[in-house]
Design a protein around this motif. Structure first.
Motif, PDB file in Angstrom:
ATOM      1  N   ASP A   4      71.002  10.058  14.492  1.00 44.38           N
ATOM      2  CA  ASP A   4      71.092  11.288  13.700  1.00 44.38           C
ATOM      3  C   ASP A   4      69.925  12.205  14.021  1.00 44.38           C
ATOM      4  O   ASP A   4      68.868  11.765  14.478  1.00 44.38           O
ATOM      5  CB  ASP A   4      71.143  10.976  12.205  1.00 44.38           C
ATOM      6  CG  ASP A   4      69.953  10.166  11.726  1.00 44.38           C
ATOM      7  OD1 ASP A   4      68.849  10.741  11.617  1.00 44.38           O
ATOM      8  OD2 ASP A   4      70.111   8.956  11.466  1.00 44.38           O
ATOM      9  N   TYR A   5      70.146  13.492  13.791  1.00 40.41           N
ATOM     10  CA  TYR A   5      69.112  14.484  14.043  1.00 40.41           C
ATOM     11  C   TYR A   5      69.323  15.678  13.121  1.00 40.41           C
ATOM     12  O   TYR A   5      70.414  15.875  12.553  1.00 40.41           O
ATOM     13  CB  TYR A   5      69.124  14.936  15.505  1.00 40.41           C
ATOM     14  CG  TYR A   5      70.328  15.764  15.902  1.00 40.41           C
ATOM     15  CD1 TYR A   5      70.245  17.158  15.995  1.00 40.41           C
ATOM     16  CD2 TYR A   5      71.553  15.163  16.189  1.00 40.41           C
ATOM     17  CE1 TYR A   5      71.341  17.920  16.357  1.00 40.41           C
ATOM     18  CE2 TYR A   5      72.651  15.918  16.558  1.00 40.41           C
ATOM     19  CZ  TYR A   5      72.539  17.290  16.636  1.00 40.41           C
ATOM     20  OH  TYR A   5      73.636  18.045  16.992  1.00 40.41           O
ATOM     21  N   ASP A   6      68.276  16.466  12.954  1.00 35.38           N
ATOM     22  CA  ASP A   6      68.338  17.693  12.162  1.00 35.38           C
ATOM     23  C   ASP A   6      68.536  18.880  13.100  1.00 35.38           C
ATOM     24  O   ASP A   6      67.931  18.948  14.177  1.00 35.38           O
ATOM     25  CB  ASP A   6      67.040  17.909  11.372  1.00 35.38           C
ATOM     26  CG  ASP A   6      66.867  16.907  10.250  1.00 35.38           C
ATOM     27  OD1 ASP A   6      67.871  16.541   9.619  1.00 35.38           O
ATOM     28  OD2 ASP A   6      65.717  16.486  10.005  1.00 35.38           O
ATOM     29  N   CYS A  34      74.910  14.946  13.060  1.00 38.01           N
ATOM     30  CA  CYS A  34      74.050  16.122  12.964  1.00 38.01           C
ATOM     31  C   CYS A  34      73.884  16.538  11.515  1.00 38.01           C
ATOM     32  O   CYS A  34      74.880  16.722  10.798  1.00 38.01           O
ATOM     33  CB  CYS A  34      74.663  17.272  13.759  1.00 38.01           C
ATOM     34  SG  CYS A  34      73.786  18.845  13.599  1.00 38.01           S
ATOM     35  N   MET A 187      66.324  21.366  17.335  1.00 36.17           N
ATOM     36  CA  MET A 187      66.837  20.047  17.024  1.00 36.17           C
ATOM     37  C   MET A 187      65.656  19.093  16.875  1.00 36.17           C
ATOM     38  O   MET A 187      64.727  19.142  17.677  1.00 36.17           O
ATOM     39  CB  MET A 187      67.762  19.559  18.138  1.00 36.17           C
ATOM     40  CG  MET A 187      69.048  20.362  18.304  1.00 36.17           C
ATOM     41  SD  MET A 187      68.872  22.012  19.058  1.00 36.17           S
ATOM     42  CE  MET A 187      68.457  21.617  20.758  1.00 36.17           C
ATOM     43  N   VAL A 188      65.705  18.277  15.853  1.00 35.77           N
ATOM     44  CA  VAL A 188      64.630  17.309  15.618  1.00 35.77           C
ATOM     45  C   VAL A 188      65.238  15.911  15.598  1.00 35.77           C
ATOM     46  O   VAL A 188      66.050  15.585  14.717  1.00 35.77           O
ATOM     47  CB  VAL A 188      63.883  17.596  14.305  1.00 35.77           C
ATOM     48  CG1 VAL A 188      62.768  16.567  14.103  1.00 35.77           C
ATOM     49  CG2 VAL A 188      63.304  19.014  14.321  1.00 35.77           C
ATOM     50  N   PHE A 189      64.849  15.110  16.572  1.00 31.25           N
ATOM     51  CA  PHE A 189      65.358  13.750  16.697  1.00 31.25           C
ATOM     52  C   PHE A 189      64.191  12.787  16.769  1.00 31.25           C
ATOM     53  O   PHE A 189      63.285  12.954  17.593  1.00 31.25           O
ATOM     54  CB  PHE A 189      66.222  13.619  17.960  1.00 31.25           C
ATOM     55  CG  PHE A 189      66.601  12.207  18.291  1.00 31.25           C
ATOM     56  CD1 PHE A 189      67.469  11.492  17.473  1.00 31.25           C
ATOM     57  CD2 PHE A 189      66.096  11.577  19.425  1.00 31.25           C
ATOM     58  CE1 PHE A 189      67.813  10.187  17.772  1.00 31.25           C
ATOM     59  CE2 PHE A 189      66.443  10.276  19.734  1.00 31.25           C
ATOM     60  CZ  PHE A 189      67.296   9.573  18.903  1.00 31.25           C
ATOM     61  N   GLY A 190      64.186  11.796  15.890  1.00 34.32           N
ATOM     62  CA  GLY A 190      63.121  10.807  15.899  1.00 34.32           C
ATOM     63  C   GLY A 190      61.747  11.404  15.705  1.00 34.32           C
ATOM     64  O   GLY A 190      60.764  10.906  16.277  1.00 34.32           O
ATOM     65  N   LEU A 203      67.316  16.762  24.793  1.00 37.76           N
ATOM     66  CA  LEU A 203      67.692  16.080  23.554  1.00 37.76           C
ATOM     67  C   LEU A 203      68.630  14.915  23.851  1.00 37.76           C
ATOM     68  O   LEU A 203      68.415  13.784  23.375  1.00 37.76           O
ATOM     69  CB  LEU A 203      68.363  17.075  22.606  1.00 37.76           C
ATOM     70  CG  LEU A 203      69.015  16.480  21.349  1.00 37.76           C
ATOM     71  CD1 LEU A 203      67.963  15.930  20.401  1.00 37.76           C
ATOM     72  CD2 LEU A 203      69.890  17.530  20.654  1.00 37.76           C
ATOM     73  N   MET A 207      68.031  10.857  23.401  1.00 38.89           N
ATOM     74  CA  MET A 207      68.964  10.014  22.646  1.00 38.89           C
ATOM     75  C   MET A 207      69.454   8.848  23.495  1.00 38.89           C
ATOM     76  O   MET A 207      69.612   7.725  22.990  1.00 38.89           O
ATOM     77  CB  MET A 207      70.148  10.856  22.169  1.00 38.89           C
ATOM     78  CG  MET A 207      69.818  11.818  21.059  1.00 38.89           C
ATOM     79  SD  MET A 207      71.264  12.811  20.579  1.00 38.89           S
ATOM     80  CE  MET A 207      70.629  13.636  19.113  1.00 38.89           C
TER      81      MET A 207
END
Length: 218
Positions: A4-6, A34, A187-190, A203, A207
């Motif tokens: 998941d990510y923002d 998302c 996008m913000v992931f981890g 991104l 992932m």
């Protein structure tokens, strides 16, 4: 469990429009979720930001957005009208009914689990050049329907509680800065920020390092 990510996203950002279809395809093809977190554009949040830009900034920006859209094979035209209204003096007034309501509709769509689909459909109406006066008639209603949403229900909720939706947007904007940037799309992931539509491949690469897998049947 899916990764998941923002996603911090603005309806007035051409680059947000450009990245949304790829993010939707990523979610359709892979185990990814998302969290759509709409924010107001900088012209509304911090209009003074543009006062300090180098004079070369705007000509390059206008060249780049049309070039990038052509490169991505996306139809593109500056919205008619612009979602952010400007006064006769060229300044941005505090009252911004179109962009505020659009952003709140994005929040409502996210709360109903169809945020990313709504961003794709609504931004296509606004940015593709196929529609004039996107804010009138049933243009947004049909976009919501294509995204699997009941526009009448969603719009009624937004119009009945503008302060609640504005508070959610403010929370998103605070979280965006805390994550490391102020621009969109982001996008913000981890815990890692990826700012700009041109960071999509990075991104996805990140992932993949964290076990990105294809959805069954995709």
């Amino acid at each position: 469990m899916p990764l998941d990510y923002d996603l911090y996203w603005s309806f007035r950002s051409p680059y947000s429009y450009m990245v949304a279809p790829r993010l939707l395809a990523l979610e359709a093809e892979h185990e990814v979720a998302c969290r759509v977190r709409p924010v107001y554009p900088l012209a509304v949040r911090t209009p003074e930001f543009f006062d300090t830009r180098d004079p070369l900034w705007l000509p390059y920006f206008m060249t780049d957005v049309f070039r990038e859209a052509a490169f991505l094979r996306l139809p593109f035209r500056w919205p008619r009208p612009d979602p952010v209204q400007r006064g006769p003096d060229g300044r941005y007034p505090e009252a911004q009914p179109w962009i505020h309501r659009l952003t709140h509709l994005g929040v409502a769509a996210a709360e109903r689990g169809r945020g990313l689909a709504f961003l794709v459909e609504a931004s296509r109406v606004i940015w593709s050049g196929d529609v004039d006066d996107w804010q009138e008639g049933d243009h947004l209603a049909r976009a919501a329907e294509r995204a699997g949403l009941d526009f009448a229900e969603m719009a009624a909720a937004v119009d009945a509680a503008p302060d609640r939706y504005a508070a959610v947007v403010e929370e998103n904007q605070v979280a965006q800065r805390a994550a490391g940037h102020w621009g969109v799309p982001m996008m913000v992931f981890g815990g890692e920020a990826f700012f700009g539509q041109d960071r999509f491949d990075q991104l996805k690469w990140r992932m993949q390092q964290h076990g990105l897998t294809a959805r069954r049947g995709s």
